[in-house]
Scaffold this active site. Sequence first.
Site, PDB file in Angstrom:
ATOM      1  N   HIS A   8       0.837  -1.203   0.000  1.00  0.00           N
ATOM      2  CA  HIS A   8       0.000   0.000   0.000  1.00  0.00           C
ATOM      3  C   HIS A   8       0.873   1.253   0.000  1.00  0.00           C
ATOM      4  O   HIS A   8       0.573   2.234  -0.689  1.00  0.00           O
ATOM      5  CB  HIS A   8      -0.918   0.002   1.229  1.00  0.00           C
ATOM      6  CG  HIS A   8      -1.975  -1.047   1.167  1.00  0.00           C
ATOM      7  ND1 HIS A   8      -3.320  -0.765   1.170  1.00  0.00           N
ATOM      8  CD2 HIS A   8      -1.896  -2.410   1.101  1.00  0.00           C
ATOM      9  CE1 HIS A   8      -4.015  -1.879   1.111  1.00  0.00           C
ATOM     10  NE2 HIS A   8      -3.168  -2.893   1.082  1.00  0.00           N
ATOM     11  N   ASP A  39      -6.444   5.292   2.961  1.00  0.00           N
ATOM     12  CA  ASP A  39      -6.585   3.876   2.672  1.00  0.00           C
ATOM     13  C   ASP A  39      -7.787   3.301   3.415  1.00  0.00           C
ATOM     14  O   ASP A  39      -8.433   3.978   4.213  1.00  0.00           O
ATOM     15  CB  ASP A  39      -5.303   3.152   3.101  1.00  0.00           C
ATOM     16  CG  ASP A  39      -4.918   2.025   2.163  1.00  0.00           C
ATOM     17  OD1 ASP A  39      -5.822   1.369   1.617  1.00  0.00           O
ATOM     18  OD2 ASP A  39      -3.709   1.801   1.975  1.00  0.00           O
TER      19      ASP A  39
END
Length: 327
Positions: free
Chosen positions: A26, A126
């Site tokens: 990520h 996120d």
Amino acid sequence: MENRVDINDEEEVLHIVMFPWLAMGHLIPFLHLSTNLATKGHRISFISTAGNLRRLPQIPPHLSPLITFVPLPFPSIPNLPPNAESSMDAPHHQAQLLKIAFDFLKQPLSDFLEKISPNPDWIIYDYASHWLPGLAAEKGVSCAFFSLYNAATMVFFGPPADVLSGDCVRSSAEDFTVVPKWVKMESEIVYRVHELTKYMEGSEGNQSDLERFAISIDGSDVVLFRTCVEFEPEWFKLICELYNKPVVPVGFLPPSMVTTKSEDDDKKWIEIKGWLDKHSLNSVVYVALGTEATLSQDELVGLAIGLEQSGLPFFWFHHTAQSKEAQ
């Protein structure tokens, strides 16, 4: 036709805060997006824990004045190793502990947003930080959810409103082995049980991953996807309908577009390319286990023996950047 929002206004320089989940899979795409935005003149504050920031690639020198790494202190959580700042440092059964630690970053992030000048225009975040849309609203900052999963994958998670209302309840891996009711087009794409088993085990806790996704997406002003419409046109159209808010494809953000290579990287690539050039077109199979696949010694040996017994040439690339050719 999908809704679109352009946060890359060429006439306005923006201050954009990046806040990815604590996983290299990520952090790296968030950095690629950061670098891409910086090439357009926007200022980036990239926030994570100090340990994770040290793992990131070097920013290209011509963009370093526009990208600032902002370290936050990693909280101490019982039963979580003190240096486990990334999901690669913790086994999947400790995933919820890492998310608890991540939730404790809310206050340091709030303090940063309170003090930073100029004030951020956007926060791109996120799935794990389901509390961030509320925090952004308090600070008067627009927020964008950045999906690192493609549209087809996110369709399977369901409409956020239905997940939050309880109309879409799935608590086992088997629940994902059938085509969801909201997929009206003809499709045979489903998960297999073994593909979801570890994920479901790692999602157990007070706040499931499905809930984190739903809250994060539902509270966003815009959803960004690391995909291209041409790659999955039907799925992208469907995700726009399910979310009922602006959805923007940002492309795949390949590293070659947004990062510079070191001399060592060039040497590695010359060696790999030289090996590939010896083989005919379409004769090499690429196998990658992901950034966080941890194989036991028996599994690693079994994989190596299987490759050798195939009788075909292969290229073994180890994480230490050592390589081996076998015939």
